[in-house]
Design a protein around this motif. Structure first.
Motif, PDB file in Angstrom:
ATOM      1  N   VAL A  41       6.520  25.437  31.320  1.00  0.00           N
ATOM      2  CA  VAL A  41       7.764  25.847  31.972  1.00  0.00           C
ATOM      3  C   VAL A  41       8.097  27.290  31.623  1.00  0.00           C
ATOM      4  O   VAL A  41       8.536  28.066  32.492  1.00  0.00           O
ATOM      5  N   CYS A  42       7.879  27.682  30.388  1.00  0.00           N
ATOM      6  CA  CYS A  42       8.144  29.071  30.003  1.00  0.00           C
ATOM      7  C   CYS A  42       7.210  30.027  30.746  1.00  0.00           C
ATOM      8  O   CYS A  42       7.628  31.123  31.150  1.00  0.00           O
ATOM      9  N   ARG A  43       5.980  29.621  30.916  1.00  0.00           N
ATOM     10  CA  ARG A  43       5.028  30.469  31.647  1.00  0.00           C
ATOM     11  C   ARG A  43       5.487  30.668  33.090  1.00  0.00           C
ATOM     12  O   ARG A  43       5.485  31.798  33.607  1.00  0.00           O
ATOM     13  N   CYS A  44       5.891  29.594  33.747  1.00  0.00           N
ATOM     14  CA  CYS A  44       6.385  29.705  35.126  1.00  0.00           C
ATOM     15  C   CYS A  44       7.678  30.507  35.176  1.00  0.00           C
ATOM     16  O   CYS A  44       7.879  31.327  36.092  1.00  0.00           O
ATOM     17  N   LEU A  45       8.557  30.281  34.226  1.00  0.00           N
ATOM     18  CA  LEU A  45       9.845  30.974  34.206  1.00  0.00           C
ATOM     19  C   LEU A  45       9.665  32.477  34.059  1.00  0.00           C
ATOM     20  O   LEU A  45      10.266  33.263  34.811  1.00  0.00           O
ATOM     21  N   PHE A  46       8.857  32.903  33.119  1.00  0.00           N
ATOM     22  CA  PHE A  46       8.664  34.339  32.897  1.00  0.00           C
ATOM     23  C   PHE A  46       8.009  34.998  34.106  1.00  0.00           C
ATOM     24  O   PHE A  46       8.331  36.148  34.434  1.00  0.00           O
ATOM     25  N   TYR A  47       7.099  34.279  34.749  1.00  0.00           N
ATOM     26  CA  TYR A  47       6.447  34.871  35.916  1.00  0.00           C
ATOM     27  C   TYR A  47       7.421  35.014  37.075  1.00  0.00           C
ATOM     28  O   TYR A  47       7.442  36.049  37.767  1.00  0.00           O
ATOM     29  N   LEU A  48       8.256  34.009  37.303  1.00  0.00           N
ATOM     30  CA  LEU A  48       9.252  34.107  38.370  1.00  0.00           C
ATOM     31  C   LEU A  48      10.258  35.214  38.094  1.00  0.00           C
ATOM     32  O   LEU A  48      10.685  35.934  39.014  1.00  0.00           O
ATOM     33  N   LEU A  49      10.656  35.378  36.836  1.00  0.00           N
ATOM     34  CA  LEU A  49      11.576  36.465  36.495  1.00  0.00           C
ATOM     35  C   LEU A  49      10.935  37.831  36.718  1.00  0.00           C
ATOM     36  O   LEU A  49      11.620  38.792  37.088  1.00  0.00           O
ATOM     37  N   ARG A  50       9.650  37.905  36.525  1.00  0.00           N
ATOM     38  CA  ARG A  50       8.976  39.181  36.712  1.00  0.00           C
ATOM     39  C   ARG A  50       8.887  39.564  38.188  1.00  0.00           C
ATOM     40  O   ARG A  50       9.197  40.699  38.564  1.00  0.00           O
ATOM     41  N   ILE A  51       8.462  38.625  39.029  1.00  0.00           N
ATOM     42  CA  ILE A  51       8.211  38.976  40.421  1.00  0.00           C
ATOM     43  C   ILE A  51       9.494  38.999  41.257  1.00  0.00           C
ATOM     44  O   ILE A  51       9.541  39.631  42.309  1.00  0.00           O
ATOM     45  N   PHE A  87      12.678  39.794  39.858  1.00  0.00           N
ATOM     46  CA  PHE A  87      13.683  40.277  38.912  1.00  0.00           C
ATOM     47  C   PHE A  87      14.900  40.855  39.637  1.00  0.00           C
ATOM     48  O   PHE A  87      16.055  40.562  39.294  1.00  0.00           O
ATOM     49  N   GLY A  88      14.656  41.684  40.639  1.00  0.00           N
ATOM     50  CA  GLY A  88      15.773  42.331  41.323  1.00  0.00           C
ATOM     51  C   GLY A  88      16.675  41.343  42.027  1.00  0.00           C
ATOM     52  O   GLY A  88      17.918  41.419  41.929  1.00  0.00           O
ATOM     53  N   ARG A  89      16.127  40.402  42.737  1.00  0.00           N
ATOM     54  CA  ARG A  89      16.926  39.452  43.513  1.00  0.00           C
ATOM     55  C   ARG A  89      17.615  38.430  42.612  1.00  0.00           C
ATOM     56  O   ARG A  89      18.705  37.948  42.939  1.00  0.00           O
TER      57      ARG A  89
END
Length: 905
Positions: free
Chosen positions: A813-823, A825-827
């Motif tokens: 879950v942390c791996r998915c969360l960090f990736y979603l926050l990265r791609i 981030f602005g929205r």
């Protein structure tokens, strides 16, 4: 309404006849804790074979999918084997179980090079799509994609001293990459043509490169000390200054050409490799010369330099600097691997282009070392392409013949029963009784072999040119042959006495009649009632003659190119012809009218044969496909795919249950008729879906918002699997939204018991969504999330918060969360509705990760305590054997290396 005709599916069977494919390299592997030099892994079409070089047995088969293997690389610990495929995918197999649990998809074309780092935690791959990708094997994910080369990547090497990577390509450049910042900081342009190979020597202080000429270039690597200093030490205060001093600050190493070695061969380097300790260099090109060099320490280099300078002064002539080379008499192939034992004995395994694997040993401590061939894997396949196949009348034996040998296989066990040397075979058949075989050769001869003894009974000069076709007469009393000398000849079987056999008689063929034609004969077929004879000629026509009088009956014309194959149905009513114009035509034998012309293959149709007692027939073409057709309804039934080269010939068994095929990839494949029915509408729908999925996967690559295209990009690639994974996540999120809406509508009106049921249902949906995320292949997880529309991201973040609060799958879950926050981030940061969700995620993430870290620390401390207690109680140490082996290796490295006969500086 009429009844629908039922067809039965032919399923793919075993692959045999191939020892090793030249598309992939060969590598020594460790199997079951045995000696490493005993086992070798080779690519065999879409599979990987592990051969026992002592017993010449196949001990392990790593099953692939449908694409050919192009690259192999064993891990440093010898437990795993990384396999690259023609479609750009990489799979990591376990050599203990033979299973693959790790796969990577990032390249768009064939993988050309794979390399592990020293720890085996990272994997770098290069491809023909010019990209270099670094993968994390432990986390099963791609780290980054490095762009910069303009042609195929030929080699990639890790430099573990400074966490660097060096790559070579056919664009004549050698690039140096800093893996900490993912950028290319140096490009070497000292080569005039393609760079085909390179190796690191002298503890990563020297680089040796091989190009398209006869020169091996040596480069000294000097590591600079400017790396690691803070930017303030350079007085950097503005963006412009950063751009100006960027190259100065990040100068990591220097690479200077110090000399070259002239090879014996004049062609390009095909393979340049070293043993694991980089003591021996082995190089070969396109010719039959294998050159072996030995790397000597710096002390001996200085001594040799002084001796050579003294000799030069005395003799007043120049010599080459520190180089001694000697070609061996080994005939190299397309790939090799080598190992050097502590006793100075070098073991080599060579993969040749003729479907052969050979091993050699060379004692490097001798003054004049001579290579000794220790094994030769040849029995299980042909050296050249199989051009003709034939089944025996009892469906048990299969005959295959090539340019040098004819082999008889047992269909059930796929083992070679007989191997007979023959001339270049073009056609063949079993004589009635299945005790002899007849082979038509390129030189125009007929060779008769006895299967019991495997001996050649007789060679008959049948034609002045190549014997292109031979056909057994329906009465089984003779044969008819057609050749390039524009004649069709009829032969009868006879038994004659032979002095060598004593009173026993042997079989022979007696020439009885000759039909003279105006063009070369390409194919000949009897009609099953033996009334007609069909002959295809070089003038693109098919002539039909009466068998008894040889009078002309019909001429079938309509093909634009010569007819290469033809066959007549069992009831002598239909004749099907296949041509080099890629079309198949079905004709009636009554009046010679063309019933239908069908576009069959994307290249020349090489073979055509009816299934016995049916109007179904098979065709094979140079487009690597085998197709089944219905001659009554003129419909395509099914396509048999699997070969990785042009299909030369196909044989259908007399009972119609088996189909054998051979191709340019040296493989023989067996297809078996199953009980599964084929519904043509469903087959067409599946073909359309496959085409749509292929276009979907080959569409535009997803782009991360705000990230410009540069040297380093995402490692993953959009595939059909990633799109399907994203669709599964979207379906689960839709279900979550529906259940949430129902919960809100009925929450006020439900009783206390009803609330518990609905809440339980909501928890089940939450788990369902997370299961869909977990089901995704870890190496494709990032691309699946990148394909996911942003409208689903808020719901997914809410579910992640709930999942983290429960402490389930924290790492994933942390791996998915960090990736979603990265791609996104602005929205995400601009959405006020997500502030509370992000705050909860931050709290839960820190708490749960800290708990896992404390748990791991506690377990590690507990294991160390138990180890100390056990050692003090038992008065012994754990891993004593491993520690002693490590110390012994360190001592051997410190010792002075023995002087070898072949040297390089």
């Amino acid at each position: 309404m009429g009844l629908t005709r039922q067809y039965l599916r032919y399923a793919a069977g075993p692959v045999f006849g191939v020892i090793a494919s030249p598309k992939a390299n060969v590598a020594f592997v460790t199997l079951r804790g045995g000696e490493r030099a005993r086992y070798a892994a080779v690519g065999a079409c879409e599979q990987v074979f592990v051969w026992d070089l002592r017993t010449a047995e196949k001990v392990l088969v790593l099953e692939g999918k449908k694409h050919a293997v192009t690259c192999l690389r064993p891990s440093p610990d010898g437990v795993h084997l990384a396999v690259g495929y023609e479609d750009g995918s990489i799979r990591v197999f376990s050599l203990r179980s033979g299973d693959s649990h790790v796969s990577f998809n990032g390249h768009k074309s064939a993988v050309s090079v794979i390399r592990y780092d020293d720890l085996g935690a990272r994997l770098v791959s290069g491809s023909r799509d010019t990209d270099v990708i670094v993968w994390d094997v432990i986390n099963e994910c791609g780290l980054y994609r490095l762009r910069g080369h303009k042609d195929d990547v030929t080699q990639a090497l890790f430099l573990n001293k400074k966490n660097l990577l060096v790559t070579s390509s056919k664009d004549s450049f050698v690039k140096w990459w800093d893996l900490d910042t993912q950028h290319c900081f140096k490009t070497m342009v000292g080569h005039r043509s393609e760079v085909w190979g390179m190796v690191l020597l002298n503890q990563e202080n020297r680089l040796l490169t091989g190009s398209a000429d006869s020169e091996l270039r040596a480069w000294d690597i000097s590591y600079l000390e400017e790396v690691g200093k803070p930017l303030s030490a350079y007085g950097i205060t503005s963006h412009h200054t950063v751009c100006t001093l960027f190259y100065t600050v990040l100068r990591i190493l220097g690479c200077k050409k110090v000399g070259s070695v002239l090879r014996e061969g004049r062609d390009r380097v095909v393979s340049l490799t070293t043993d694991p300790r980089s003591n021996i260099i082995v190089c070969h090109g396109l010719d039959a010369t294998l050159e072996i060099f030995s790397v000597i320490p710096e002390e001996e280099v200085q001594k040799k330099m002084e001796q050579r300078l003294n000799k030069a002064r005395k003799k007043a002539r120049c010599t080459r600097r520190g180089v001694a080379q000697k070609p061996s008499s080994v005939k190299p192939g397309v790939s090799l691997d080598c190992l050097l034992s502590p006793q100075g004995e070098m073991k080599m395994v060579l993969l040749l282009q003729n479907n052969t694997v050979e091993t050699y040993t060379l004692k490097t401590k001798e003054d004049n070392p001579v290579p000794n061939k220790t094994s030769h894997l040849t029995l299980g396949g042909h050296r050249t392409d199989v051009r003709t196949l034939a089944f025996s009348s009892d469906n048990i034996a299969l005959l295959s013949a090539s340019a040098e040998t004819a082999k008889v296989w047992n269909r059930a066990t796929l083992q070679v029963v007989r191997t007979m040397e023959c001339e270049y075979a073009l056609c063949s058949l079993f004589v009635p009784g299945d005790r002899q075989i007849i082979i038509g050769t390129k030189s125009g001869k007929l060779q008769i072999f006895d299967l019991a003894s495997g001996s050649l009974l007789e060679t008959i000069d049948a034609h002045q040119g190549a014997t292109w076709a031979v056909c057994l007469s329906p009465d089984q009393r003779g044969i008819v042959t057609g050749g390039a000398d524009k004649t069709v000849k009829f032969w009868d079987f006879e038994l004659i006495k032979d002095k060598k056999l004593g009173p026993n008689k042997r079989l022979t063929a007696k020439h009885t009649r000759t039909l003279q034609l105006d063009e070369d004969v390409l194919c000949v077929r009897y009609s099953p009632d033996q009334r007609l004879l069909a002959v295809s000629l070089l003038d693109c026509t098919v002539k039909i003659f009466y068998t008894d009088t040889l009078k002309f009956f019909l001429s079938l014309y309509g093909h634009k190119f010569p007819v290469l194959c033809l066959d007549i149905s069992h009831d002598s009513t239909l004749i099907a012809t296949g041509s080099a114009d890629r079309n198949v035509k079905v004709w009636g034998l009554d009046f010679g009218d063309c019933h239908r012309s069908m576009f069959a293959h994307d290249d020349s149709v090489m073979f055509l044969q009816f299934v016995p007692k049916t109007h179904l027939f098979f065709t094979a073409g140079k487009d690597r496909k085998i197709k089944q057709w219905d001659a009554d309804k003129f419909e395509h039934i099914q396509t048999l795919e699997g070969h990785h080269g042009e299909v030369w010939c196909v044989a259908v068994s007399p009972n119609g249950d088996y189909v054998a095929s051979s191709a340019h990839d040296k493989s023989l494949r067996l297809w078996q008729r199953s009980r599964e029915p084929i519904i043509l509408d469903e087959e067409k729908e599946m073909e359309r879906e496959a085409e749509f999925e292929e276009t979907l996967a080959n569409g535009d690559e997803p782009v991360v918002p705000g990230e410009a295209r540069g040297e380093a990009e995402l490692a993953g690639r959009k595939t059909v699997e990633t799109v399907k994974a994203a669709e599964r996540i979207m379906e689960a999120l839709e279900l979550y939204r529906e259940e949430s809406r129902k919960l809100q509508e009925h929450k006020a009106a439900c009783e206390e018991a009803g609330k518990e049921v609905l809440q339980l249902r909501g928890v089940c949906v939450c788990v369902c969504v997370c299961v869909c995320v977990c089901v995704c292949v870890l190496s494709e997880l990032e691309v699946s999330l990148l394909v996911l529309p942003f409208s689903y991201v808020p719901d997914l973040l809410t579910l992640f918060s709930t999942h983290l609060q429960q402490g389930l799958e924290v790492e994933l879950v942390c791996r998915c969360l960090f990736y979603l926050l990265r791609i996104h981030f602005g929205r995400i940061t601009s959405n006020q509705m997500l502030l509370s969700v992000i705050d909860d995620l931050r709290t839960h993430t820190i708490t749960k990760v800290r708990e896992i870290r404390d748990l791991l620390g506690f377990n590690s401390a507990g294991l160390q305590f138990l180890q100390r207690e056990t050692e003090s109680r038992e008065n012994m140490m754990f891993f004593t054997a491993a520690a002693d082996t490590f110390k012994e290796k360190k001592k051997k490295k410190k010792r002075k290396r023995e002087r070898a006969v072949l040297t390089v500086t």
